[in-house]
Design a protein around this motif. Structure first.
Motif, short mmCIF file in Angstrom:
data_model
loop_
_atom_site.label_atom_id
_atom_site.label_comp_id
_atom_site.label_asym_id
_atom_site.label_seq_id
_atom_site.Cartn_x
_atom_site.Cartn_y
_atom_site.Cartn_z
N GLN A 27 0.83 -1.20 0.00
CA GLN A 27 0.00 0.00 0.00
C GLN A 27 0.86 1.25 0.00
O GLN A 27 0.54 2.25 -0.67
CB GLN A 27 -0.92 -0.01 1.23
N ALA A 31 0.86 4.04 -3.03
CA ALA A 31 0.63 5.46 -2.72
C ALA A 31 1.80 6.33 -3.16
O ALA A 31 1.61 7.42 -3.72
CB ALA A 31 0.38 5.62 -1.22
N SER A 58 2.67 9.43 1.69
CA SER A 58 2.59 8.00 1.38
C SER A 58 2.65 7.16 2.65
O SER A 58 1.92 6.16 2.78
CB SER A 58 3.73 7.60 0.44
N CYS A 61 -0.78 7.40 4.37
CA CYS A 61 -1.81 6.63 3.67
C CYS A 61 -1.60 5.12 3.79
O CYS A 61 -2.54 4.34 3.63
CB CYS A 61 -1.84 7.02 2.19
N LEU A 64 -3.77 3.66 6.52
CA LEU A 64 -5.20 3.95 6.43
C LEU A 64 -5.81 3.10 5.33
O LEU A 64 -5.09 2.52 4.51
CB LEU A 64 -5.39 5.44 6.13
N PRO A 65 -7.14 2.99 5.26
CA PRO A 65 -7.76 2.21 4.18
C PRO A 65 -7.39 2.75 2.80
O PRO A 65 -7.07 3.92 2.63
CB PRO A 65 -9.26 2.37 4.47
N ILE A 67 -9.17 3.47 0.28
CA ILE A 67 -10.03 4.54 -0.23
C ILE A 67 -9.49 5.91 0.18
O ILE A 67 -9.69 6.91 -0.53
CB ILE A 67 -11.48 4.33 0.28
N VAL A 68 -8.79 5.97 1.32
CA VAL A 68 -8.20 7.24 1.75
C VAL A 68 -7.10 7.66 0.79
O VAL A 68 -6.94 8.85 0.50
CB VAL A 68 -7.66 7.10 3.19
N THR A 69 -6.36 6.71 0.25
CA THR A 69 -5.33 7.04 -0.74
C THR A 69 -5.95 7.61 -2.01
O THR A 69 -5.42 8.55 -2.61
CB THR A 69 -4.50 5.79 -1.07
N LEU A 71 -8.83 9.25 -2.18
CA LEU A 71 -9.28 10.60 -1.85
C LEU A 71 -8.11 11.57 -1.76
O LEU A 71 -8.21 12.72 -2.23
CB LEU A 71 -10.06 10.58 -0.53
N ALA A 72 -7.00 11.13 -1.18
CA ALA A 72 -5.82 11.99 -1.09
C ALA A 72 -5.27 12.32 -2.47
O ALA A 72 -4.84 13.46 -2.73
CB ALA A 72 -4.75 11.32 -0.23
N ALA A 111 -10.75 0.17 -4.64
CA ALA A 111 -9.95 1.39 -4.73
C ALA A 111 -8.59 1.14 -5.34
O ALA A 111 -8.02 2.02 -6.01
CB ALA A 111 -9.80 2.01 -3.33
#
Length: 380
Positions: A27, A31, A58, A61, A64-65, A67-69, A71-72, A111
């Protein structure tokens, strides 16, 4: 070939033990590449393009889930666009809003696909995405693939036309927004790519679920051929310039990735498949059973070398011999355990005071008889 299957089993065991850390590491890498691509293509705001900020974002993120990446990344794109044109940022914000409405409705858990699709375009291997997720996913993955494709062409267009989109005043902003909207929604290359991705994804998904031998390999080959044919036909019809060398190499890479996924997730032995037929009160059933390929890791032989002074003692322990020895000991031990236990010895009785007094009386009687004490008493 057996060594490869043993290696696959070891990889699966390693991932099962360390999946939490591996997922976080992957992840973080996704990111980092995503934010780097955005800042590299749209480096309008120098502060956000700082490598330290990209690295720190990075890292955050990664914990975090996914989906947060996403949105970021969307927020980062909008902030970068603000430095170039507020009007373009507003149009992009509306597009992102529509995307997230449909995205959250149809595929809220995909995502990763939205992030991987632009990265695949950047690496010149975009057809890896529809073939890979056609094998391991469902047709719902078409939604995030379309969104990822649109995002890539948006950022790529802004990278090439950043200088021409600069204007002053309201007239300049209207011109920017009009040109930007036309290039985004009337981009023939993007339309061909989106159409080809949807067809390839559905084709691969359909073929790999068919009850035929080598279904996954057939699906990968069909997807690669269909992708090349669709892009070639679309470029001829719409007049789109396409690099056929990149197209062929990208599909070759997609085939390789598809074969790797088959090896990891769908290794079966078609030479031992069986057809089973049975029935109940309402139906006849015809079932084709294909066994999985499972190869156990070979047992190791332990060799011990003990060095004492000048002499060396070598002891070879063979696991097969140890197993046989344990089996023999077990077979001998079982009859012994079946024999009833011997009677326990009764505890020794302690001598009582009565026994002690009896012995004393007998001894006294014997002495009196030898000394004629009883006769003397009678005479008296």
């Amino acid at each position: 070939m057996d060594n490869l299957y043993v290696l696959r089993g070891e990889i699966q065991q390693f991932y099962a033990k360390n999946s939490k850390y591996i997922n976080k590491a992957l992840q973080f890498i996704v990111a980092l590449l995503t934010f780097y691509m955005i800042n590299h293509n749209m480096g309008f705001m120098k502060l956000l393009s700082n490598p330290l900020i990209t690295l720190g974002l990075s890292v955050i993120c990664a914990f975090l889930p996914m989906i947060v990446t996403v949105l970021a990344a969307a927020v980062l794109i909008l902030v970068q666009m603000t430095a170039m044109s507020v009007g373009i940022m507003a149009v992009t914000a509306v597009i992102f809003l529509i995307m997230f409405i449909f995205y959250l409705r149809f595929s809220p858990k995909t995502a990763l696909v939205v992030l991987l699709t632009p990265l695949a375009f950047m690496l010149k291997i975009p057809y890896v995405i529809p073939i890979a997720f056609g094998l391991v996913g469902t047709p719902v993955y078409a939604v995030p693939i379309i969104f990822g494709t649109i995002v890539f062409y948006m950022t790529d267009y802004l990278k090439e036309a950043a200088s021409s989109l600069k204007g002053e005043g309201a007239a300049g902003m209207i011109s920017q927004v009009t040109s930007y909207a036309q290039q985004v929604f009337q981009n023939k290359e993007m339309i061909v790519s989106v159409f080809a991705f949807i067809i390839v994804l559905l084709l691969v998904y359909t073929v790999r679920r068919m009850a035929i031998n080598y279904a996954w390999k057939t699906a990968v080959a069909a997807g690669a051929v269909a992708g090349i044919a669709i892009v070639f036909a679309g470029s001829m019809m719409l007049g789109v310039k396409v690099s056929y060398l990149e197209l062929i190499l990208g599909n070759i890479a997609a085939v390789i990735v598809g074969l790797v996924l088959e090896f990891l997730f769908f290794s079966v032995d078609y030479s031992r498949c069986e057809s089973v037929q049975y029935e109940d009160d309402e139906y006849y059933y015809y079932v084709k059973a294909v066994p999985k390929i499972v190869v156990s890791a070979p047992e190791k032989t332990v060799k011990r070398i003990n060095k004492r002074g000048e002499s060396q003692e070598t002891e070879i322990i063979d696991t097969e011999e140890i197993r046989k020895k344990n089996a023999r000991e077990q077979s001998v031990r079982e009859p012994e355990e079946a024999v009833p236990e011997k009677r326990k010895r009764a505890p020794k009785k302690k001598s009582s005071k009565i026994e002690g007094n009896t012995e004393h009386l007998l001894l006294t009687k014997v002495l009196r008889e030898e000394l004629n004490l009883d006769n003397d008493d009678n005479e008296k």
